[in-house]
Design a protein around this motif. Structure first.
Motif, mmCIF file in Angstrom:
data_model
loop_
_atom_site.group_PDB
_atom_site.id
_atom_site.type_symbol
_atom_site.label_atom_id
_atom_site.label_comp_id
_atom_site.label_asym_id
_atom_site.label_seq_id
_atom_site.Cartn_x
_atom_site.Cartn_y
_atom_site.Cartn_z
ATOM 1 N N ILE A 119 -5.595 -10.555 -6.841
ATOM 2 C CA ILE A 119 -6.245 -10.829 -5.547
ATOM 3 C C ILE A 119 -7.458 -11.713 -5.771
ATOM 4 C CG2 ILE A 119 -7.601 -9.760 -3.686
ATOM 5 C CD1 ILE A 119 -5.606 -7.391 -3.805
ATOM 6 N N LYS A 120 -8.216 -11.412 -6.819
ATOM 7 C CA LYS A 120 -9.398 -12.215 -7.139
ATOM 8 C C LYS A 120 -8.993 -13.647 -7.494
ATOM 9 C CE LYS A 120 -13.613 -11.827 -9.842
ATOM 10 N NZ LYS A 120 -14.345 -11.035 -10.829
ATOM 11 N N ALA A 121 -7.915 -13.809 -8.245
ATOM 12 C CA ALA A 121 -7.442 -15.147 -8.624
ATOM 13 C C ALA A 121 -6.998 -15.926 -7.383
ATOM 14 C CB ALA A 121 -6.309 -15.045 -9.634
ATOM 15 N N PHE A 122 -6.266 -15.269 -6.486
ATOM 16 C CA PHE A 122 -5.815 -15.959 -5.292
ATOM 17 C C PHE A 122 -6.973 -16.249 -4.337
ATOM 18 C CE2 PHE A 122 -1.550 -14.405 -6.512
ATOM 19 C CZ PHE A 122 -0.915 -15.644 -6.506
ATOM 20 N N ALA A 123 -7.994 -15.421 -4.352
ATOM 21 C CA ALA A 123 -9.182 -15.702 -3.537
ATOM 22 C C ALA A 123 -9.856 -16.975 -4.030
ATOM 23 C CB ALA A 123 -10.143 -14.520 -3.584
ATOM 24 N N GLN A 124 -9.836 -17.196 -5.349
ATOM 25 C CA GLN A 124 -10.399 -18.433 -5.907
ATOM 26 C C GLN A 124 -9.618 -19.651 -5.407
ATOM 27 O OE1 GLN A 124 -12.995 -19.285 -7.782
ATOM 28 N NE2 GLN A 124 -13.782 -17.202 -8.003
ATOM 29 N N ILE A 125 -8.305 -19.510 -5.385
ATOM 30 C CA ILE A 125 -7.466 -20.615 -4.901
ATOM 31 C C ILE A 125 -7.777 -20.890 -3.434
ATOM 32 C CG2 ILE A 125 -5.085 -21.328 -4.397
ATOM 33 C CD1 ILE A 125 -4.240 -19.727 -6.887
ATOM 34 N N LYS A 126 -7.913 -19.830 -2.655
ATOM 35 C CA LYS A 126 -8.197 -19.985 -1.229
ATOM 36 C C LYS A 126 -9.562 -20.637 -1.011
ATOM 37 C CE LYS A 126 -8.768 -17.352 2.998
ATOM 38 N NZ LYS A 126 -8.971 -16.039 3.582
ATOM 39 N N ASN A 127 -10.558 -20.209 -1.764
ATOM 40 C CA ASN A 127 -11.916 -20.755 -1.606
ATOM 41 C C ASN A 127 -11.987 -22.229 -2.001
ATOM 42 O OD1 ASN A 127 -12.839 -18.308 -0.700
ATOM 43 N ND2 ASN A 127 -13.663 -17.672 -2.674
ATOM 44 N N LYS A 128 -11.196 -22.622 -2.964
ATOM 45 C CA LYS A 128 -11.213 -24.018 -3.429
ATOM 46 C C LYS A 128 -10.185 -24.878 -2.685
ATOM 47 C CE LYS A 128 -14.008 -23.144 -6.985
ATOM 48 N NZ LYS A 128 -14.845 -23.824 -7.845
ATOM 49 N N GLN A 129 -9.509 -24.278 -1.725
ATOM 50 C CA GLN A 129 -8.521 -24.964 -0.887
ATOM 51 C C GLN A 129 -7.443 -25.647 -1.730
ATOM 52 O OE1 GLN A 129 -10.750 -27.465 1.786
ATOM 53 N NE2 GLN A 129 -11.727 -25.710 2.750
ATOM 54 N N GLY A 130 -6.945 -24.913 -2.720
ATOM 55 C CA GLY A 130 -5.826 -25.411 -3.521
ATOM 56 C C GLY A 130 -6.211 -26.283 -4.684
ATOM 57 N N LEU A 131 -7.437 -26.811 -4.741
ATOM 58 C CA LEU A 131 -7.874 -27.668 -5.847
ATOM 59 C C LEU A 131 -8.648 -26.810 -6.856
ATOM 60 C CD1 LEU A 131 -9.124 -30.620 -3.651
ATOM 61 C CD2 LEU A 131 -6.970 -30.509 -4.908
ATOM 62 N N VAL A 132 -7.895 -26.182 -7.752
ATOM 63 C CA VAL A 132 -8.493 -25.194 -8.646
ATOM 64 C C VAL A 132 -8.276 -25.594 -10.096
ATOM 65 C CG1 VAL A 132 -8.368 -22.780 -9.374
ATOM 66 C CG2 VAL A 132 -8.055 -23.357 -6.986
ATOM 67 N N PRO A 134 -7.830 -24.329 -13.945
ATOM 68 C CA PRO A 134 -7.311 -23.097 -14.542
ATOM 69 C C PRO A 134 -8.428 -22.141 -14.964
ATOM 70 C CG PRO A 134 -6.140 -24.981 -15.422
ATOM 71 C CD PRO A 134 -7.248 -25.512 -14.564
ATOM 72 N N SER A 135 -9.567 -22.669 -15.351
ATOM 73 C CA SER A 135 -10.677 -21.803 -15.758
ATOM 74 C C SER A 135 -11.205 -20.978 -14.595
ATOM 75 C CB SER A 135 -11.791 -22.623 -16.386
ATOM 76 O OG SER A 135 -12.318 -23.534 -15.450
ATOM 77 N N ASP A 136 -11.023 -21.487 -13.356
ATOM 78 C CA ASP A 136 -11.451 -20.725 -12.190
ATOM 79 C C ASP A 136 -10.594 -19.470 -11.996
ATOM 80 O OD1 ASP A 136 -13.395 -22.629 -11.647
ATOM 81 O OD2 ASP A 136 -12.129 -23.718 -10.203
ATOM 82 N N LEU A 137 -9.343 -19.530 -12.424
ATOM 83 C CA LEU A 137 -8.421 -18.397 -12.280
ATOM 84 C C LEU A 137 -8.476 -17.444 -13.463
ATOM 85 C CD1 LEU A 137 -5.274 -20.327 -10.999
ATOM 86 C CD2 LEU A 137 -7.006 -19.163 -9.653
ATOM 87 N N ALA A 138 -9.058 -17.905 -14.551
ATOM 88 C CA ALA A 138 -9.013 -17.143 -15.799
ATOM 89 C C ALA A 138 -9.622 -15.755 -15.670
ATOM 90 C CB ALA A 138 -9.702 -17.929 -16.913
ATOM 91 N N GLU A 139 -10.736 -15.629 -14.974
ATOM 92 C CA GLU A 139 -11.390 -14.318 -14.882
ATOM 93 C C GLU A 139 -10.503 -13.300 -14.176
ATOM 94 O OE1 GLU A 139 -15.398 -12.135 -13.182
ATOM 95 O OE2 GLU A 139 -15.205 -14.301 -12.949
ATOM 96 N N GLY A 140 -9.921 -13.675 -13.058
ATOM 97 C CA GLY A 140 -9.050 -12.755 -12.311
ATOM 98 C C GLY A 140 -7.820 -12.371 -13.106
ATOM 99 N N ILE A 141 -7.193 -13.358 -13.747
ATOM 100 C CA ILE A 141 -5.984 -13.070 -14.536
ATOM 101 C C ILE A 141 -6.356 -12.241 -15.758
ATOM 102 C CG2 ILE A 141 -4.157 -14.122 -15.911
ATOM 103 C CD1 ILE A 141 -4.180 -16.434 -13.840
ATOM 104 N N SER A 142 -7.490 -12.526 -16.367
ATOM 105 C CA SER A 142 -7.957 -11.754 -17.517
ATOM 106 C C SER A 142 -8.179 -10.295 -17.136
ATOM 107 C CB SER A 142 -9.245 -12.364 -18.068
ATOM 108 O OG SER A 142 -9.766 -11.555 -19.090
ATOM 109 N N ASN A 143 -8.836 -10.055 -16.009
ATOM 110 C CA ASN A 143 -9.037 -8.676 -15.527
ATOM 111 C C ASN A 143 -7.701 -7.976 -15.329
ATOM 112 O OD1 ASN A 143 -11.792 -9.038 -15.480
ATOM 113 N ND2 ASN A 143 -11.924 -9.306 -13.257
ATOM 114 N N ALA A 144 -6.751 -8.706 -14.762
ATOM 115 C CA ALA A 144 -5.433 -8.134 -14.513
ATOM 116 C C ALA A 144 -4.771 -7.695 -15.812
ATOM 117 C CB ALA A 144 -4.556 -9.149 -13.786
ATOM 118 N N LEU A 145 -4.803 -8.544 -16.807
ATOM 119 C CA LEU A 145 -4.149 -8.224 -18.080
ATOM 120 C C LEU A 145 -4.870 -7.118 -18.842
ATOM 121 C CD1 LEU A 145 -3.195 -11.834 -19.220
ATOM 122 C CD2 LEU A 145 -1.709 -10.076 -18.225
ATOM 123 N N VAL A 146 -6.194 -7.137 -18.808
ATOM 124 C CA VAL A 146 -6.967 -6.113 -19.526
ATOM 125 C C VAL A 146 -6.715 -4.725 -18.940
ATOM 126 C CG1 VAL A 146 -9.317 -5.281 -19.975
ATOM 127 C CG2 VAL A 146 -8.729 -7.656 -20.418
#
Length: 192
Positions: A119-132, A134-146
């Motif tokens: 959800i956090k990763a997709f919120a980043q995509i939404k806030n950046k209006q699709g121009l993201v 990969p480092s912007d998504l890294a924190e959300g995906i990292s939390n998910a995997l951890v």
């Protein structure tokens, strides 16, 4: 992560407690039964009660309940043993449901963390209006995997320990049932 850590602490505490409790509750039932047979064939009831009292393990406490009714009928002896068994078995199974709960909810908590991270990763995509980046998504995906890894890391050993303890308790209950049946026969055959 905090609920997953809480599960790991609870599971570890139960594992340590059950290990030592079940270890203390273990006795060579064959040897105890042989001793009982020898003593009861000589009709030394008080000595048999003393042996059970000294052993102070579940199978001995169940035997003691039957021996105390030695001058009664087969059904009374069996009923006393069953009543004692109904008190001993919950003591052997104590905390195992909580351990199973920890093993079951830890991966679910990990999955919840995964969903929150995505959800956090997709919120980043939404806030950046699709121009993201990969480092912007890294924190959300990292939390998910951890959180997923943490949930599985807690659940797997907890489930292994739970199954070990359940098997051990089942074996102890089986030994108690066999010994109890032998004791009933021994006590009632002596009266005949």
């Amino acid at each position: 992560m905090l609920p997953i850590m809480a599960c790991s602490v609870v599971a570890l505490a139960i594992t340590i407690e059950r290990f030592f409790t079940l270890r203390r509750a273990t006795i060579d039932t064959r040897e105890l039964m042989d001793t009982m047979r020898a003593v009861l064939q000589k009709k030394r009831i008080q000595e048999a009660i003393d042996i059970c009292h000294e052993a102070d393990v579940p199978v001995a406490r169940i035997m003691k309940a039957g021996i105390l009714k030695h001058n009664r009928g087969k059904e009374d002896i069996r009923e006393a043993i069953e009543d004692a068994g109904h008190l001993e078995i919950p003591r052997l199974e104590r905390y195992l449901p909580a351990m199973a709960t920890c093993a079951n909810i830890a991966p679910l908590l990990g999955l919840l963390g995964t969903v929150a991270g995505m959800i956090k990763a997709f919120a980043q995509i939404k806030n950046k209006q699709g121009l993201v980046n990969p480092s912007d998504l890294a924190e959300g995906i990292s939390n998910a995997l951890v959180t997923t890894a943490a949930g599985l890391t807690v659940a797997i050993p907890t489930l292994v320990a739970y199954n070990y303890f359940v098997t051990r308790v089942d074996n102890m209950v089986l030994e108690m049932e066999i010994s109890s049946s032998e004791l009933v026969e021994l006590l009632t055959n002596e009266d005949e």
